[in-house]
Structure formats: C-alpha cells, structure tokens
Write an enzyme that holds these catalytic residues in place. Structure first.
Site, PDB file in Angstrom:
ATOM      1  N   GLU A  54      -7.832   3.713  15.075  1.00  0.00           N
ATOM      2  CA  GLU A  54      -7.178   2.280  14.902  1.00  0.00           C
ATOM      3  C   GLU A  54      -6.414   2.192  16.423  1.00  0.00           C
ATOM      4  O   GLU A  54      -5.443   3.340  16.723  1.00  0.00           O
ATOM      5  CB  GLU A  54      -6.219   1.987  13.871  1.00  0.00           C
ATOM      6  CG  GLU A  54      -6.932   2.108  12.535  1.00  0.00           C
ATOM      7  CD  GLU A  54      -5.749   1.856  11.276  1.00  0.00           C
ATOM      8  OE1 GLU A  54      -4.824   1.024  11.751  1.00  0.00           O
ATOM      9  OE2 GLU A  54      -6.184   1.943  10.075  1.00  0.00           O
ATOM     10  N   ASN A  60      -6.003   7.227   4.199  1.00  0.00           N
ATOM     11  CA  ASN A  60      -5.632   6.447   5.369  1.00  0.00           C
ATOM     12  C   ASN A  60      -4.155   6.759   5.799  1.00  0.00           C
ATOM     13  O   ASN A  60      -3.290   6.453   4.872  1.00  0.00           O
ATOM     14  CB  ASN A  60      -5.683   4.859   5.030  1.00  0.00           C
ATOM     15  CG  ASN A  60      -5.549   3.923   6.378  1.00  0.00           C
ATOM     16  OD1 ASN A  60      -6.542   3.677   6.796  1.00  0.00           O
ATOM     17  ND2 ASN A  60      -4.415   3.236   6.445  1.00  0.00           N
ATOM     18  N   GLU A  61      -3.922   7.167   6.834  1.00  0.00           N
ATOM     19  CA  GLU A  61      -2.667   7.405   7.343  1.00  0.00           C
ATOM     20  C   GLU A  61      -1.685   8.051   6.079  1.00  0.00           C
ATOM     21  O   GLU A  61      -0.581   7.579   5.997  1.00  0.00           O
ATOM     22  CB  GLU A  61      -2.085   6.364   7.849  1.00  0.00           C
ATOM     23  CG  GLU A  61      -2.668   5.573   8.959  1.00  0.00           C
ATOM     24  CD  GLU A  61      -1.750   4.221   9.607  1.00  0.00           C
ATOM     25  OE1 GLU A  61      -1.123   3.707   8.719  1.00  0.00           O
ATOM     26  OE2 GLU A  61      -2.336   3.746  10.545  1.00  0.00           O
ATOM     27  N   ARG A  92       0.792  -1.279  -0.170  1.00  0.00           N
ATOM     28  CA  ARG A  92      -0.131  -0.049  -0.028  1.00  0.00           C
ATOM     29  C   ARG A  92       0.830   1.146   0.014  1.00  0.00           C
ATOM     30  O   ARG A  92       2.124   1.036   0.044  1.00  0.00           O
ATOM     31  CB  ARG A  92      -0.952  -0.019   1.144  1.00  0.00           C
ATOM     32  CG  ARG A  92      -0.156   0.119   2.549  1.00  0.00           C
ATOM     33  CD  ARG A  92      -0.957   0.256   3.504  1.00  0.00           C
ATOM     34  NE  ARG A  92      -0.239   0.434   4.928  1.00  0.00           N
ATOM     35  CZ  ARG A  92      -0.576   0.581   6.007  1.00  0.00           C
ATOM     36  NH1 ARG A  92      -2.165   0.686   6.267  1.00  0.00           N
ATOM     37  NH2 ARG A  92       0.112   0.757   7.188  1.00  0.00           N
ATOM     38  N   TRP A 110       2.288  -7.884  21.375  1.00  0.00           N
ATOM     39  CA  TRP A 110       1.310  -7.397  22.011  1.00  0.00           C
ATOM     40  C   TRP A 110       0.068  -7.830  22.591  1.00  0.00           C
ATOM     41  O   TRP A 110      -0.817  -7.083  23.257  1.00  0.00           O
ATOM     42  CB  TRP A 110       0.661  -6.514  20.793  1.00  0.00           C
ATOM     43  CG  TRP A 110       1.768  -5.313  20.322  1.00  0.00           C
ATOM     44  CD1 TRP A 110       3.054  -5.092  20.756  1.00  0.00           C
ATOM     45  CD2 TRP A 110       1.567  -4.322  19.204  1.00  0.00           C
ATOM     46  NE1 TRP A 110       3.670  -4.015  20.163  1.00  0.00           N
ATOM     47  CE2 TRP A 110       2.787  -3.608  19.237  1.00  0.00           C
ATOM     48  CE3 TRP A 110       0.610  -4.227  18.431  1.00  0.00           C
ATOM     49  CZ2 TRP A 110       3.008  -2.579  18.387  1.00  0.00           C
ATOM     50  CZ3 TRP A 110       0.744  -3.336  17.185  1.00  0.00           C
ATOM     51  CH2 TRP A 110       1.973  -2.497  17.361  1.00  0.00           C
TER      52      TRP A 110
END
Length: 673
Positions: free
Chosen positions: A304, A143-144, A105, A313
């Site tokens: 997010e 997005n970002e 992406r 995590w």
C-alpha cells in the site's frame, strides 16, 4: 512472479456491480498487472456464521485471470463481522481505555481462543475455495497487524505464564526488575498485579516485548495455515506498517518486524508520506530500507502507498512518478496503491484512490499510465537489483520501549523515533545510503560505519559485540543514552556509557536538559557552526586520560563548558565517535563524513544533497543503476555518470556531464561502473 509488479487494492464488494469490466480495461491501460483482494471483507464472505458467499471473490478472480492480471488474496481477519461481536463480545480487545465497542477495524483480541477459532475457520474456508485458482500469485496475512494495545485477561495470563517459564525463582524476577521499589515486590504468582498500571519500567517493557511476541506468533500461525493450501511458487507476505503520525514516521513500536517477518517468504510494507510541498522521499526511503532488511537485502513488496490519498496528499504533476521510482530505487519489487477507486461511503471516503469518485480518468491516473509503461519497459533492469551499502543504522524495539518510559523533559512523542529519524534523515539528505540492522554480529564486518542512536537498553553481549566490531576495524557513531541500562531496563552501576566506555573512552555521571546550549569546536579538523544547539538531552562527558581519544567539541555554556559534547576515539583498528546530546542533521552528517576521510564509503553516492537525492543499485548483470530524484519545485542541476545510458528522462548534458532536472523530476542511468 512478475519481474516488477504495479498494482492496486481492489474491492468489488464496495463498487457498482457493472464496474468490473470497465475497471479492468482502465487497469490494463495503466499497466496494472496485480491486484490485492479479500482482506477487508469477512462480513461479505461470511454474512452469518457458517453461511458463505464467494460471489465477489470468484468474479474478480475469473475476470482478472482472463485479463492477465495477477491476484493477491488477503486473509480477511483484521475487520470482524458484527455477528461475531454480538455472539462473542469477549473477542473485542481490552485496552487502557476499556473494552472496545464494535465499529472500526482492528478491535479484536488476537490471543483470544474464541477469535482464533473463528479466524482459522474463515481462512480455511476461503483458501479451500480459491487455492487452485491460477490467478493467485501470493497471499497476504491479515493486514497491518499489531497487538492493538491489548491488556486483556488472556494477554495478561499468557504474559504471567511466560514470566514463570523465564523465572522459576521469583526472587530473581524481583531483583532483575527492581520490584522492591515502592513495595512492588511479588512473592507469590497469585499476587501478580495488573500490568497496565505498573510504574516499573522493567516490568512494563517486558510486557511490551511480550505483546510484540504475540504478533509474531499470530502471523506465524496464519502463515502455517496458508502454507497448507499455497503452491510452492506462491509467496506469503504481510503489509507491515510504521509508527503513525498522520503518515509513516518511524520504527513500529507494536511489532518486531525482524522477528515477525521470519514466517514470510517475501517482506511487505505500507508506506504513506506527506506530499505536495512536503514531499521529501524520506519516508519512502526509510520504510524501504527496513523492508529490505527483513529478508537480508532481498526485494520487497509495497502493498500500500498513496495515489491521491487525503486532500493534502493529492500529488502535484510529476510527484506520482517520483514516488513510484523512489520505491523502486530502494529495492521494491512491487508498488501498489491503496486503492483503485475512491470509496463512496464510510470512514475512508476522503482517502482517495487512483480513480476519483466519478471513476473517470484524472491527472493522477493519467500519470500512473506513464509509470506502468516505464515499469514494463525497464523491468529487466530492476529485477533482482541489489544495494551494496557499507553504512548501517542499528534499531531496537527494546531500546525504544526503554527510552519512551523515561522521556526527557516534557517530550510527548515517541522520543526514540524522533532521535532515529534525526540520524536517518541526516544521512538521507546527504545521499549516504544505509542498511537498517537489528543486531551487531559477525555479518556486520561488511559495514565500514554503524550508526547507533539511543541504544538505551541492551544486554552486555550486544555492547561487547559493538566494542569488538570497532576493535576489528569498524567505525561507530554512537548517540546519547546508549549503553545506559541492561536488557531489563536496569541502569548499570558502572560509569556510563557502561561497557561502551571501552571503545568510546568517555564517561559521565551527570546529565541535564539543554537550554540554549551551543558547541565549541576543539579540534583543528572539526568546525561546528556557532548557531548549532544541543537538543533534548545533554550528557556531561569527560574524555578518558588517553592519547587515543580527543574532544571534537565541548558545550558552549558558562557552567557546562568544561564538559565534552562530542568525542572521537581510536580503539584497536577502528574508531568511535560519541555524541552526548541530540544535534542537528548538519552535525550528524559532518561526523559521518569524518569516517569518509579515513576510508572510502561506497554508501556515499554523490556530492549532491537534498533536494537532489541519489540512489545506486547493482543490476543482476553487474551494471550500475543510478537514480536521481528532484524533491523540489525548482529545477536543479545534476552531474550525471560518464558513459551512461539514460533510461528515464532526457539526457542533454554539457561537456562536464551537468544537466537540468525539472521540478519533481527524475533520471535513471545505466552504466558499467
């Protein structure tokens, strides 16, 4: 809008087709009341140019609406389809490594006219199809978004055009940027060299600022398109991210969040952080403080954050709750996980969602159910709450660029963010809540203290405003390298720290790299531990000859011992502490608390310190919400507010209002003060 949103990103396109009803049932059980869709699936929506498929979007919108779950539509422009890359390879971004090849992406050139034409088309096609659907409460732009280190021909042409507008006279450009050095002078615009190979910090930083400007313009362009279709009650947001070091670490170097957020109706962020034994809440806090600043203290959306995430995590029992309410305590109006399910193929297979690959309830999902229930129960208290902080930290993308052009010694990281986080974390660990600001102006009179780390590049006007803030009664803690160069990264020719000498009453002309250099206390009311060490950079300070300045500490060193390391001055009605090196969090906290001796700091919430973190907010009815978080695997003792109602957790306290808080536990109290 709902009072508080609890959500997930949802990708029907990636899922077994029979999952939708079961997923919605599990979402309802967990209290999920919003999902984000569509931002990642351009190729599914437009499998070939001009051919559109709305199957997944329509069935999700209809099913979510029937279930009473709100939907955010993302514009699907950050991951391009393969047919576009084949037909128009010029849309692929060019970086220092060359032109990107299709695969991942965020490999497109956001200033390419060809890309923008196709992006506009897919946005309009999607929004024309869905805009009237009652499930949609808002839109996420892209997005970002970043500039993706774009040094391509269109970016460079636009940059040169921008410089030509700023500098009708090339001689002024050469002078401001110091281009005579190494024969870099430019006397004809046609001779302008490739920017990516420049050795000139002034030119390099100007290009970096222009790259950020293109991100601002790109998001504003998308916002304008979305506004043509959105209804007045629908929000427009974007999920800003931060410098990435395997998690959200610091101020984003590739986006000016403050400028880019102007085209939004509500700020949004993505915040990821270490977990398990490394969970501290620091990233949640600083990310939230930046997000809150983007709309003048208003609540924001966490679009997010991690549920299970990477294997390192996967949260311990209690940590998912701790994280969710830490977001709320910083002012979030939404906590949304990336993502609902765990992907069964491709790059993010092991970045797990709320559900694992088998879709079955797991401990993280079961804990999420308790969060959803508590958020629904307490939404009235959290809705519209405000933070009344009187301590702020000044951040600057301009200073970040400049500092990182001249990294001390063998430093390899984003040095500006290393310094920013040292100052921020010192305040966080000491339970001193802050606002984050990007300017010092008349509105800053509400702050009793402003912390200014590494303001290496700034124009005269900003430094003058800082002096005026102090003269009018404010207090500043100013870190090394501040005031050194102007807005063009041209070093000032006066004594350093330049214009700030006026309020700080200190100067220097030499600096060194510290090697096992300690501190020696010089003031009766300031003790510094013998184990403390100067780090990263050392300015050899000399206090002005004035009774309005005193040396708090000198360097403990056989040759540098005559120089001041930390000074404190009075200027007008205020005071300025200047520190000529990077020090520990303990020393930074000590210096902030000196201001607390002169004036009461409402940002200082508690005598507790990390791992107990205390946050306070004012509810819309005027009552005080006090949040206690135990970022520790050990039980801790806390002192709770008097005459308070406990909203979350057992309120079993002794006569002095002390009680135990379990490992990774939290308490929330409501009181009249």
């Amino acid at each position: 809008m709902s009072k508080i949103y609890y959500g997930v990103a949802y990708y029907d396109e990636y899922m077994p087709e029979d999952r939708l009803a079961a997923d919605i049932s599990m979402m309802k059980e967990a209290g999920i009341n919003i999902v984000r869709i569509a931002e990642s699936t351009w190729s599914t929506l437009e499998p070939q140019e001009g051919e559109y498929c709305f199957y997944h979007i329509d069935r999700v919108l209809n099913a979510m609406h029937e279930a009473g779950i709100a939907v955010i539509i993302g514009t699907p422009t950050y991951a391009i389809p393969s047919w576009l890359a084949r037909k128009h390879p010029e849309v692929m971004v060019t970086t220092l490594k060359g032109q990107e090849k299709y695969g991942r992406r965020q490999i497109m050139d956001i200033v390419s006219p060809v890309f923008l034409r196709y992006a506009e088309n897919i946005i309009r096609v999607l929004l024309k199809h869905v805009h009237s659907h009652p499930a949609i409460v808002g839109y996420q732009l892209d997005n970002e978004t970043k500039h993706y280190d774009n040094v391509g021909p269109v970016m460079q042409q636009k940059f040169i055009a921008n410089l030509r507008q700023r500098y009708p006279d090339l001689n002024q450009l050469n002078k401001d940027f110091g281009l005579d050095y190494w024969s870099n002078r430019i006397d004809n615009w046609e001779d302008f060299p490739p920017v990516e190979s420049t050795i000139n910090a002034s030119l390099g930083c100007a290009f970096s600022a222009f790259q950020r400007k293109t991100v601002t313009e790109y998001l504003a362009w998308q916002s304008q398109i979305v506004r043509e279709y959105s209804r007045p009650e629908q929000f427009i947001t974007h999920n800003f991210d931060f410098e990435w070091r395997g998690f959200s670490y610091g101020v984003q170097p590739r986006v000016d969040h403050f400028e880019a957020a102007k085209s939004l109706t509500i700020a949004g962020v993505d915040i990821y952080h270490p977990s398990q034994e490394q969970l501290t809440g620091r990233e949640i806090s600083f990310g939230g403080d930046i997000a809150r600043a983007l709309k003048k203290g208003a609540g924001y959306l966490v679009l997010e954050t991690e549920a299970q995430g990477f294997a390192q995590w996967t949260p311990f029992p209690g940590q998912l709750r701790l994280q969710a309410f830490s977001h709320i305590a910083s002012g979030a109006k939404m906590v949304s996980y990336w993502h609902w399910h765990s992907i069964h193929n491709s790059f993010e297979t092991y970045w797990k969602g709320l559900l694992s690959h088998d879709f079955a309830p797991n401990p993280t999902y079961l804990e999420a159910k308790t969060i959803g229930a508590d958020l629904a129960r307490l939404a009235d208290h959290f809705d519209g709450m405000k933070m009344n902080n009187d301590v702020a930290i000044l951040v600057s993308n301009q200073a970040m660029d400049a500092v990182n052009w001249f990294k001390p010694g063998d430093a390899q990281t984003n040095v500006y963010n290393d310094v920013f986080r040292r100052f921020y974390d010192a305040l966080y660990d000491s339970n001193i809540s802050v606002d984050i600001i990007n300017d010092v102006d008349s509105a800053c009179s509400r702050y009793r203290v402003i912390v200014i780390p590494a303001l290496y590049a700034a124009d005269d006007a900003l430094l003058t405003r800082i002096n005026h803030y102090v003269e009018s009664g404010g207090n500043v803690l100013i870190g090394f390298k501040s005031g050194f160069s102007d807005q063009n990264v041209k070093v000032r020719t006066v004594k350093q720290p330049g214009i700030l000498n006026e309020s700080c009453r200190v100067s220097y002309s030499q600096f060194v790299l510290p090697q096992n250099v300690g501190f020696k206390s010089c003031a009766a009311d300031f003790e510094i531990d013998a184990e403390e060490r100067a780090e990263l950079w050392m300015e050899l300070l000399t206090a002005n000859d004035s009774d309005q300045v005193k040396v708090l500490a000198t360097y403990q060193h056989p040759n540098w011992g005559k120089y001041a390391a930390i000074t404190e001055s009075r200027y007008g009605k205020g005071s300025a502490i200047y520190i000529g090196c990077l020090s520990s969090k303990t020393v930074i906290s000590q210096l902030i608390m000196r201001f607390g001796k002169q004036t009461t700091l409402s940002s200082c919430h508690s005598a507790h310190s990390f791992p107990i973190i205390v946050k306070k907010a004012v509810a819309k009815d005027g009552q005080t919400l006090t949040f206690y978080f135990n970022y520790s695997e050990d039980a801790q003792q806390i002192q709770t507010p008097e005459n308070a109602v406990c909203l979350i957790g057992d309120h079993i306290a002794n006569a002095a209002n002390y009680q135990q808080i379990e490992p990774w536990g939290l308490r929330i109290f409501l009181s009249d003060i």
